[in-house]
Motif scaffolding. Structure first.
Motif, PDB file in Angstrom:
ATOM      1  N   ARG A   1      -4.105   4.095 -10.094  1.00  9.66           N
ATOM      2  CA  ARG A   1      -4.732   5.389  -9.776  1.00  9.66           C
ATOM      3  C   ARG A   1      -5.181   6.044 -11.073  1.00  9.66           C
ATOM      4  O   ARG A   1      -4.457   6.821 -11.676  1.00  9.66           O
ATOM      5  CB  ARG A   1      -3.738   6.278  -9.029  1.00  9.66           C
ATOM      6  N   ARG A   2      -6.404   5.719 -11.475  1.00 11.51           N
ATOM      7  CA  ARG A   2      -6.857   6.200 -12.769  1.00 11.51           C
ATOM      8  C   ARG A   2      -7.979   7.224 -12.595  1.00 11.51           C
ATOM      9  O   ARG A   2      -9.013   6.907 -12.004  1.00 11.51           O
ATOM     10  CB  ARG A   2      -7.363   5.022 -13.600  1.00 11.51           C
ATOM     11  N   TRP A   3      -7.702   8.418 -13.142  1.00 15.22           N
ATOM     12  CA  TRP A   3      -6.376   8.794 -13.651  1.00 15.22           C
ATOM     13  C   TRP A   3      -5.903  10.016 -12.877  1.00 15.22           C
ATOM     14  O   TRP A   3      -6.613  11.033 -12.857  1.00 15.22           O
ATOM     15  CB  TRP A   3      -6.424   9.109 -15.136  1.00 15.22           C
ATOM     16  N   VAL A   4      -4.735   9.957 -12.241  1.00 12.28           N
ATOM     17  CA  VAL A   4      -4.174  11.104 -11.529  1.00 12.28           C
ATOM     18  C   VAL A   4      -3.425  11.966 -12.536  1.00 12.28           C
ATOM     19  O   VAL A   4      -2.443  11.545 -13.138  1.00 12.28           O
ATOM     20  CB  VAL A   4      -3.236  10.662 -10.398  1.00 12.28           C
ATOM     21  N   VAL A   5      -3.920  13.188 -12.722  1.00 10.99           N
ATOM     22  CA  VAL A   5      -3.337  14.138 -13.672  1.00 10.99           C
ATOM     23  C   VAL A   5      -2.961  15.384 -12.898  1.00 10.99           C
ATOM     24  O   VAL A   5      -3.802  16.000 -12.229  1.00 10.99           O
ATOM     25  CB  VAL A   5      -4.343  14.487 -14.794  1.00 10.99           C
TER      26      VAL A   5
ATOM     27  N   PRO B   1      -0.426  11.924   2.350  1.00 14.44           N
ATOM     28  CA  PRO B   1      -1.541  11.549   1.480  1.00 14.44           C
ATOM     29  C   PRO B   1      -1.981  12.713   0.592  1.00 14.44           C
ATOM     30  O   PRO B   1      -2.118  13.847   1.052  1.00 14.44           O
ATOM     31  CB  PRO B   1      -2.645  11.154   2.468  1.00 14.44           C
ATOM     32  N   GLY B   2      -2.168  12.403  -0.678  1.00 15.57           N
ATOM     33  CA  GLY B   2      -2.608  13.410  -1.634  1.00 15.57           C
ATOM     34  C   GLY B   2      -1.496  14.177  -2.297  1.00 15.57           C
ATOM     35  O   GLY B   2      -1.733  14.875  -3.289  1.00 15.57           O
ATOM     36  N   ALA B   3      -0.284  14.068  -1.793  1.00 13.27           N
ATOM     37  CA  ALA B   3       0.844  14.806  -2.370  1.00 13.27           C
ATOM     38  C   ALA B   3       1.414  14.037  -3.552  1.00 13.27           C
ATOM     39  O   ALA B   3       1.287  12.813  -3.657  1.00 13.27           O
ATOM     40  CB  ALA B   3       1.924  15.037  -1.319  1.00 13.27           C
ATOM     41  N   ALA B   4       2.074  14.780  -4.437  1.00  8.95           N
ATOM     42  CA  ALA B   4       2.726  14.148  -5.575  1.00  8.95           C
ATOM     43  C   ALA B   4       4.015  13.472  -5.132  1.00  8.95           C
ATOM     44  O   ALA B   4       4.696  13.949  -4.215  1.00  8.95           O
ATOM     45  CB  ALA B   4       3.030  15.190  -6.646  1.00  8.95           C
ATOM     46  N   PRO B   5       4.379  12.355  -5.736  1.00 12.65           N
ATOM     47  CA  PRO B   5       5.696  11.784  -5.461  1.00 12.65           C
ATOM     48  C   PRO B   5       6.787  12.789  -5.845  1.00 12.65           C
ATOM     49  O   PRO B   5       6.578  13.639  -6.717  1.00 12.65           O
ATOM     50  CB  PRO B   5       5.740  10.544  -6.360  1.00 12.65           C
ATOM     51  N   PRO B   6       7.956  12.711  -5.212  1.00 18.30           N
ATOM     52  CA  PRO B   6       9.051  13.636  -5.554  1.00 18.30           C
ATOM     53  C   PRO B   6       9.710  13.232  -6.869  1.00 18.30           C
ATOM     54  O   PRO B   6      10.811  12.662  -6.909  1.00 18.30           O
ATOM     55  CB  PRO B   6       9.996  13.496  -4.359  1.00 18.30           C
TER      56      PRO B   6
ATOM     57  N   ALA C   1      -7.555   2.884   0.396  1.00  8.53           N
ATOM     58  CA  ALA C   1      -6.246   3.098  -0.205  1.00  8.53           C
ATOM     59  C   ALA C   1      -5.983   2.040  -1.273  1.00  8.53           C
ATOM     60  O   ALA C   1      -6.305   0.861  -1.092  1.00  8.53           O
ATOM     61  CB  ALA C   1      -5.153   3.047   0.859  1.00  8.53           C
ATOM     62  N   ASP C   2      -5.401   2.456  -2.385  1.00 14.69           N
ATOM     63  CA  ASP C   2      -5.095   1.535  -3.465  1.00 14.69           C
ATOM     64  C   ASP C   2      -3.851   0.717  -3.140  1.00 14.69           C
ATOM     65  O   ASP C   2      -3.040   1.087  -2.302  1.00 14.69           O
ATOM     66  CB  ASP C   2      -4.895   2.291  -4.781  1.00 14.69           C
ATOM     67  N   ARG C   3      -3.721  -0.430  -3.813  1.00 12.89           N
ATOM     68  CA  ARG C   3      -2.568  -1.312  -3.652  1.00 12.89           C
ATOM     69  C   ARG C   3      -1.915  -1.573  -5.004  1.00 12.89           C
ATOM     70  O   ARG C   3      -2.511  -1.366  -6.048  1.00 12.89           O
ATOM     71  CB  ARG C   3      -2.991  -2.644  -3.020  1.00 12.89           C
ATOM     72  N   SER C   4      -0.685  -2.065  -4.960  1.00  9.02           N
ATOM     73  CA  SER C   4       0.080  -2.346  -6.176  1.00  9.02           C
ATOM     74  C   SER C   4       0.863  -3.631  -5.984  1.00  9.02           C
ATOM     75  O   SER C   4       1.252  -3.975  -4.864  1.00  9.02           O
ATOM     76  CB  SER C   4       1.038  -1.189  -6.487  1.00  9.02           C
ATOM     77  N   THR C   5       1.128  -4.333  -7.089  1.00  8.84           N
ATOM     78  CA  THR C   5       1.950  -5.544  -7.048  1.00  8.84           C
ATOM     79  C   THR C   5       3.247  -5.382  -7.835  1.00  8.84           C
ATOM     80  O   THR C   5       3.939  -6.365  -8.091  1.00  8.84           O
ATOM     81  CB  THR C   5       1.182  -6.754  -7.612  1.00  8.84           C
ATOM     82  N   VAL C   6       3.587  -4.150  -8.217  1.00  4.95           N
ATOM     83  CA  VAL C   6       4.783  -3.928  -9.042  1.00  4.95           C
ATOM     84  C   VAL C   6       5.990  -3.847  -8.113  1.00  4.95           C
ATOM     85  O   VAL C   6       6.381  -2.769  -7.659  1.00  4.95           O
ATOM     86  CB  VAL C   6       4.631  -2.655  -9.894  1.00  4.95           C
TER      87      VAL C   6
ATOM     88  N   THR D   1       0.846  -1.190   0.000  1.00  4.45           N
ATOM     89  CA  THR D   1       0.000   0.000   0.000  1.00  4.45           C
ATOM     90  C   THR D   1       0.881   1.240   0.000  1.00  4.45           C
ATOM     91  O   THR D   1       1.560   1.517   0.990  1.00  4.45           O
ATOM     92  CB  THR D   1      -0.913   0.027   1.235  1.00  4.45           C
ATOM     93  N   PRO D   2       0.922   1.998  -1.083  1.00  2.00           N
ATOM     94  CA  PRO D   2       1.684   3.250  -1.077  1.00  2.00           C
ATOM     95  C   PRO D   2       0.959   4.317  -0.265  1.00  2.00           C
ATOM     96  O   PRO D   2      -0.166   4.109   0.209  1.00  2.00           O
ATOM     97  CB  PRO D   2       1.740   3.627  -2.560  1.00  2.00           C
ATOM     98  N   VAL D   3       1.605   5.452  -0.075  1.00  2.00           N
ATOM     99  CA  VAL D   3       0.941   6.590   0.558  1.00  2.00           C
ATOM    100  C   VAL D   3      -0.335   6.890  -0.230  1.00  2.00           C
ATOM    101  O   VAL D   3      -0.297   6.988  -1.461  1.00  2.00           O
ATOM    102  CB  VAL D   3       1.869   7.823   0.585  1.00  2.00           C
ATOM    103  N   PRO D   4      -1.488   6.993   0.430  1.00  2.00           N
ATOM    104  CA  PRO D   4      -2.751   7.156  -0.306  1.00  2.00           C
ATOM    105  C   PRO D   4      -2.746   8.346  -1.254  1.00  2.00           C
ATOM    106  O   PRO D   4      -2.080   9.362  -1.027  1.00  2.00           O
ATOM    107  CB  PRO D   4      -3.782   7.331   0.815  1.00  2.00           C
ATOM    108  N   ALA D   5      -3.538   8.185  -2.318  1.00  2.00           N
ATOM    109  CA  ALA D   5      -3.594   9.213  -3.360  1.00  2.00           C
ATOM    110  C   ALA D   5      -4.343  10.455  -2.921  1.00  2.00           C
ATOM    111  O   ALA D   5      -4.243  11.504  -3.564  1.00  2.00           O
ATOM    112  CB  ALA D   5      -4.242   8.634  -4.619  1.00  2.00           C
ATOM    113  N   ASN D   6      -5.137  10.350  -1.836  1.00  2.00           N
ATOM    114  CA  ASN D   6      -5.878  11.503  -1.353  1.00  2.00           C
ATOM    115  C   ASN D   6      -5.921  11.465   0.165  1.00  2.00           C
ATOM    116  O   ASN D   6      -5.459  10.503   0.791  1.00  2.00           O
ATOM    117  CB  ASN D   6      -7.288  11.540  -1.962  1.00  2.00           C
TER     118      ASN D   6
END
Length: 678
Positions: A441-445, A520-525, A395-400, A88-93
């Protein structure tokens, strides 16, 4: 569950074979109208069969009599992709929470009978892609006229496993109003001379042989007594014990009570607690109230269990995102979540569309709205949206997490099949097992200007059936988040991006981050790396593949996206593929021992052995005509393929087929050939 909340799954037309028959061809089944060689997803009655005779295309089977060694369709129905770990990454919001409410999804992907094992020749299919929010998928279905116990078909399981989602088969003992008979409940919980429950062991054997993750048990046939209730509890306890030993799980539906009667409680209470304790979790019927859910969560914790092992049922079959629900009773915005969420029939996103608006793009637009919300951007939830989409709370999850990683943004269905930018089949298709790990995360723009439209597009692709299309003025730079990752970086790690600009002029940069977003909600660096000016660029059929070294970066790659800056617009830009690798891309070894295992007229069953070594993602099957033309027939993760309706062409004396292994980086093996004389 009350009868008014259910769509009865009676036998209905299945899609034609992919792609040997046209999409509008009449369905075939194992009954009077079709061939016995077409494999379908498996289904059974517990033991005794209905009276009379089955309808056309339906085969009545007894689970008690099933043995893996005697199942001729198992090679087509066994899932091959292992269940992936996810993080689970830092949540998108700021509203989504990790470690609290989860989402269970009860989905009917097709009819109980005549549900093709390996996809079909239509793009009109529930191609679920928002796996990042799902924690458990139930392969919903069953009917008194076909069978009550369903094993998920392999493409669904393979796609779910690739995204880290366990899949449960369904045991459905229907209400009498839908043909349920109490003898089937008694069949299920019958005991042998030693007092064991033989069908519990048989269910575990089915899940192990088919490669899925356990069972959803839904006993809704009324008329039982306390003795039957006690037998059901014993059955459930034994099922859970046997399942746990095989890495499987069991979910109970809030229906039967401890006295053997069917009485939906809408809560965890004295009347169903024993079943909850005998299972891994429980779907709470739709009759819940805020007070009942609160007390249910408290009761679960007093039992030493998590409150999030309770799925509060939300019936979206009829109204989808227009469903009126008391969301604060489940996932309040300003307090800890009360329970998890159980979504009943979210395939509404496909089913509610009119027949002339069921193209893949129409479906994905609706599905994005359902899972992400009205804003269509999980980083910016719309607070005025009455529908509380999963992305708002969960919160979204990823397997990458490991190299090599590659995607061609294939959703598992399409209008054509593409290989290196060229359509090699013009037949519409679906096969979820070929679906990629897709952006979660579809779609974070992220832009200071107007937001372009971002979507999966099916008019063109690099490989598979779809690409990612960014369409808009791009009056300011745009950063599109693609993947949250946990990929180790080495001295020779590179990113390959395959892309194409259809309109406008745009500068393309990779956006990569070696640390998490700060909050949460911040853009990755993100750090920007040039793509348009990359040292290594290959152009094929209008698509450009740029290889970008991650020179100077170390540690872990946490996020990857693209940054687009237009110098002339409006812009139409496509992403066709993305890969991260260390070292050279090598092709897998070829499969071996390709053979025809059964033939009936022009219907053939092919099989082959797995090649030596690791790294096989899936297999492709082509037919080679006498003039040398290669015709794409299909792809699958299984080591078996059904080729239906083949006929001699160009005066050939024998049909020739080629099977290739495809690696994680979409490298392709040499072919292994099999022929079939006419």
């Amino acid at each position: 569950m009350t009868p008014t909340r259910r769509t009865v799954l009676l036998a209905s037309a299945a899609a034609a074979l992919w792609p040997a028959l046209p999409a509008n061809a009449a369905p075939k089944g194992p009954g009077k109208a079709g061939t016995a060689l077409q494999p379908y997803a498996s289904y059974w009655f517990p033991d005794s069969l209905p009276s009379g005779t089955p309808g056309d295309g339906i085969t009545w089977r007894s689970l008690k009599e099933w043995r893996a060694a005697d199942d001729p369709d198992l090679a087509f129905n066994k899932a091959c992709v292992p269940l992936a770990d996810r993080f689970t990454p830092v949540p998108a919001n700021t509203t989504a929470r990790a470690g609290q409410a989860r989402v269970q999804s009860l989905v009917s992907f097709g009819p109980t009978a005549s549900n093709p094992s390996q996809g079909s020749a239509t793009a009109d299919y529930y191609a679920l892609t928002h796996w990042a929010y799902v924690d458990e998928l139930v392969f919903w279905g069953g009917s008194s006229g076909e069978g009550l116990i369903l094993a998920p078909n392999a493409p669904v399981v393979d796609a779910a496993h690739r995204h880290g989602v366990p899949v449960l088969g369904n045991v459905f003992l229907p209400p009498a109003a839908y043909g349920g008979q109490l003898r089937w409940t008694r069949d299920l919980v019958q005991k042998d001379a030693a007092g064991r429950f033989p069908l519990a062991a048989r269910l575990v054997a089915v899940a192990e042989a088919h490669g899925f993750d356990g069972w959803f048990v839904n006993a809704e046939t009324g008329g039982g007594d306390a003795a039957l209730g006690a037998d059901m509890r014993g059955f459930l306890r034994e099922l859970k014990s046997l399942a746990a030993a095989r890495g499987q799980r069991v979910t109970w539906y809030d229906s039967m009570t401890v006295d053997g009667a069917v009485s939906w409680q809408g809560a965890l209470n004295d009347r169903n607690q024993a079943f909850f304790e005998a299972a891994d979790d429980m779907f709470v019927d739709f009759r819940w109230t805020a007070g009942r859910l609160a007390s249910s969560g408290e009761r679960a914790e007093r039992l030493g269990r998590s409150r999030y092992e309770l799925w509060a049922g939300v019936d979206v079959e009829a109204n989808g995102w227009n469903t009126s629900e008391n969301w604060d009773a489940i996932v309040p915005r300003d307090a800890a979540h009360i329970t998890s969420i159980g979504l009943y029939r979210p395939e509404w996103t496909r089913n509610h569309l009119p027949g002339d608006r069921r193209a893949p793009g129409d479906f994905h637009a609706a599905d994005d709205r359902f899972w992400t919300g009205a804003s269509l951007d999980p980083s910016r939830p719309d607070s005025g949206d009455d529908w509380r989409a999963p992305a708002v709370s969960v919160a979204d999850r990823s397997t990458v997490t490991s190299l090599p990683f590659a995607t061609v943004f294939n959703t598992g269905h399409g209008l054509r099949w593409y290989e290196r930018g060229t359509a090699t089949s013009d037949t519409a298709w679906n096969h979820l097992g070929l679906q990629d790990r897709l952006p979660s995360r579809r779609w974070v723009v992220r832009t200071e200007g107007g937001r372009p439209e971002v979507s999966f597009d099916f008019a063109d692709a690099w490989r598979g059936g779809s690409s990612v299309l960014v369409d808009g003025a791009l009056d300011a730079p745009v950063v599109l988040d693609l993947y949250a990752t946990r990929l180790p970086l080495g001295d020779d790690t590179v990113v390959e991006l395959t892309h194409r600009t259809d309109a406008g002029t745009v500068n393309v940069e990779l956006a990569v981050a070696t640390a998490e977003a700060g909050e949460p909600g911040a853009a990755p660096p993100y750090r920007r790396l040039p793509v348009t000016a990359a040292r290594t660029v290959k152009s094929v059929n209008g698509w450009q593949t740029a290889t970008v070294p991650l020179t100077g970066l170390s540690g872990t790659l946490h996020a990857i996206g693209v940054r687009l800056t237009a110098s002339e617009g409006p812009v139409r830009w496509r992403a066709g593929g993305l890969a991260v690798r260390t070292g050279a891309a090598t092709a897998p070894a070829a499969p071996t021992a390709a053979r025809v295992t059964a033939a009936e007229g022009g219907d053939l069953r092919l099989a082959w052995n797995r090649p030596h070594g690791d790294g096989v993602r899936h297999y492709t099957v082509h037919r080679v005509l006498p003039d040398g033309t290669r015709r794409f027939l299909g792809g699958t993760c299984q080591r078996a393929w059904f080729a239906g309706g083949t006929r001699p062409e160009q005066s050939e004396r024998a049909a020739r087929f080629e099977v290739r292994a495809v690696g994680e980086l979409y490298t392709t093996s040499a072919p292994v050939t099999v022929t079939h004389p006419w």
